[in-house]
Design a protein around this motif. Structure first.
Motif, PDB file in Angstrom:
ATOM      1  N   GLY A 151      -9.483   5.149  20.518  1.00 59.17           N
ATOM      2  CA  GLY A 151      -9.793   5.308  19.102  1.00 59.17           C
ATOM      3  C   GLY A 151     -10.405   4.125  18.415  1.00 59.17           C
ATOM      4  O   GLY A 151     -10.950   4.264  17.304  1.00 59.17           O
ATOM      5  N   ARG A 152     -10.357   2.931  19.043  1.00 60.84           N
ATOM      6  CA  ARG A 152     -10.796   1.736  18.342  1.00 60.84           C
ATOM      7  C   ARG A 152     -11.776   0.873  19.139  1.00 60.84           C
ATOM      8  O   ARG A 152     -12.152  -0.184  18.664  1.00 60.84           O
ATOM      9  CB  ARG A 152      -9.577   0.869  17.972  1.00 60.84           C
ATOM     10  N   SER A 153     -12.180   1.284  20.310  1.00 59.93           N
ATOM     11  CA  SER A 153     -13.045   0.445  21.136  1.00 59.93           C
ATOM     12  C   SER A 153     -14.351   1.154  21.453  1.00 59.93           C
ATOM     13  O   SER A 153     -14.430   2.397  21.425  1.00 59.93           O
ATOM     14  CB  SER A 153     -12.342   0.056  22.436  1.00 59.93           C
ATOM     15  N   TRP A 206      -4.159   4.230  22.986  1.00 62.47           N
ATOM     16  CA  TRP A 206      -4.525   4.574  21.597  1.00 62.47           C
ATOM     17  C   TRP A 206      -5.651   3.686  21.098  1.00 62.47           C
ATOM     18  O   TRP A 206      -6.620   4.170  20.503  1.00 62.47           O
ATOM     19  CB  TRP A 206      -3.298   4.428  20.700  1.00 62.47           C
ATOM     20  N   TYR A 207      -5.546   2.398  21.345  1.00 64.59           N
ATOM     21  CA  TYR A 207      -6.607   1.476  20.912  1.00 64.59           C
ATOM     22  C   TYR A 207      -7.896   1.732  21.692  1.00 64.59           C
ATOM     23  O   TYR A 207      -8.996   1.723  21.126  1.00 64.59           O
ATOM     24  CB  TYR A 207      -6.155   0.030  21.104  1.00 64.59           C
TER      25      TYR A 207
END
Length: 388
Positions: free
Chosen positions: A237-239, A233-234
């Motif tokens: 969506g976040r990296s 998920w990270y």
């Protein structure tokens, strides 16, 4: 919201359960008997249909979530722990397949990646003598690395030679199967003094400890899977790496023009994908089948992971809950067969129907009269263009 992908996934499950109920009713002997005198007493047939379908799905629920027939809550909740046990490798492998999907790659090499990971983790698990904790960590790491290397081969061939990943993964599945089958007949993996192609049991220091005591089969591998879900998920969506993954998956040519090294993305994505699928093999060897394993250790999970990734829409938390659902099907299917005499193949039919309905969103929207996302705006634009 009601026309989005999440709603389509939920309604696909509902439709599959409905069609499965129809199949259960048609094949039930009581329903067939009542159908013979339907016009004299139609209520008997409807009652027989209700008893067959409700009884089957009640047994499915009691075998996968909670068994109300047990005297204590601790005994009644045991089916849920069985569901989580079945779901653990499905989620891990589903995450690997889903991540590859997001990059535009179709990883159907789950079987080979699981076998290589199982062989690596298993060899460390029964051959090395290490302290508790260290032994388990090294075994998990060896399995994940084994799966990552086997998946990385696919990414490397895709990036350097343009080989299609579907063909390569299919071929590597057979290479892994026959390689592990060969090693299971040599001293590398075969149990000493045994003629069967099976490994020795895993050392106690290399086995996932039970989460809720020895009375339940669910093990600490579930915690690794939850951590893997959070990581994916990270990552997606976040990296910045996840942004590159998604950009290549949407349009590799545009990503290349934007300065993204598409070849490196393919290799990196397949390395991570193979490692995640390898975690599924590790959970089988060190958590579920600790008394030694053979070449059937993958148990079809590599292919079931494709269905889990499709149902989860290739989103980490979607895959997580889809894996739990399919774990419930696996756990409850045996209970349904034992309690009601329903063939366990019905569960496979339901799983296949889920894939069918997910692959045909217009069909689901038509049946439930759902709006198509973006259709009103498109209609207004078309009307405006005609007026102009």
């Amino acid at each position: 919201m009601i026309g989005g992908s999440a709603a389509i996934s939920v309604l696909a499950v509902v439709l599959a359960l409905f069609v499965g109920g129809v199949l259960i009713a048609v094949t039930n002997e009581g329903v067939q008997s009542a159908a013979g005198y339907f016009f004299s007493r139609p209520s008997d047939m409807f009652q027989a249909i209700w008893d067959a379908v409700f009884g089957a799905y009640r047994a499915l629920f009691q075998g996968s979530v909670y068994d109300f027939r047990r005297d204590t809550f601790a005994a009644g909740i045991r089916p849920l722990t069985e569901t989580l046990t079945f779901a653990t490798p499905l989620i891990a492998a589903g995450l690997g397949v889903a991540l590859a999907f997001r990059v535009g790659l179709f990883n159907i090499g789950g079987r080979g990646q699981m076998l290589i990971a199982a062989a690596c983790a298993g060899w460390v698990g029964f051959s090395l003598e290490l302290p508790y904790g260290v032994h388990l960590f090294v075994a998990v790491l060896a399995g994940v690395l084994g799966g990552a290397v086997w998946g990385g081969i696919v990414g490397l061939l895709k990036a350097r030679t343009g080989a299609h990943e579907v063909i390569v993964t299919i071929m590597l599945n057979f290479v892994a199967l026959y390689l592990v089958s060969f090693l299971l007949r040599t001293p590398v993996l075969q149990a000493p003094g045994s003629n069967n192609p099976k490994t020795p049991p895993m050392a106690d220091t290399a086995v996932f400890p039970p989460l809720f005591g020895s009375g339940y089969n669910v093990h600490a591998g579930l915690l690794f899977v939850i951590a893997a879900t959070i990581y994916v998920w990270y990552l997606l969506g976040r990296s910045s790496m996840g942004f590159q993954f998604r950009a290549v998956g949407e349009n590799p040519n545009a990503a290349r023009v934007a300065g993204i090294n598409v070849k490196n993305v393919y290799v990196t994505a397949m390395l991570i994908s193979g490692g995640l699928v390898g975690l599924a093999g590790v959970s089988q060897v060190l958590g579920t089948i600790t008394t030694g394993f053979g070449s059937g250790i993958d148990a079809g999970i590599g292919f079931d992971a494709i269905t889990v990734a499709l149902l989860g829409r290739s989103k980490p938390w979607g895959v997580f809950f889809a894996g739990i659902l399919f774990g419930a099907f696996k756990a409850g299917g045996f209970s349904m067969q034992a309690a009601e005499g329903i063939p366990v193949d019905i569960v496979l039919v339901v799983q296949s129907l889920i894939v069918l309905f997910i692959a045909a969103p217009p069909l689901v929207r038509t049946i439930f009269r759902l709006p198509t996302p973006g259709q009103p705006a498109a209609a207004r634009s078309k009307k405006k263009a005609v007026t102009t």
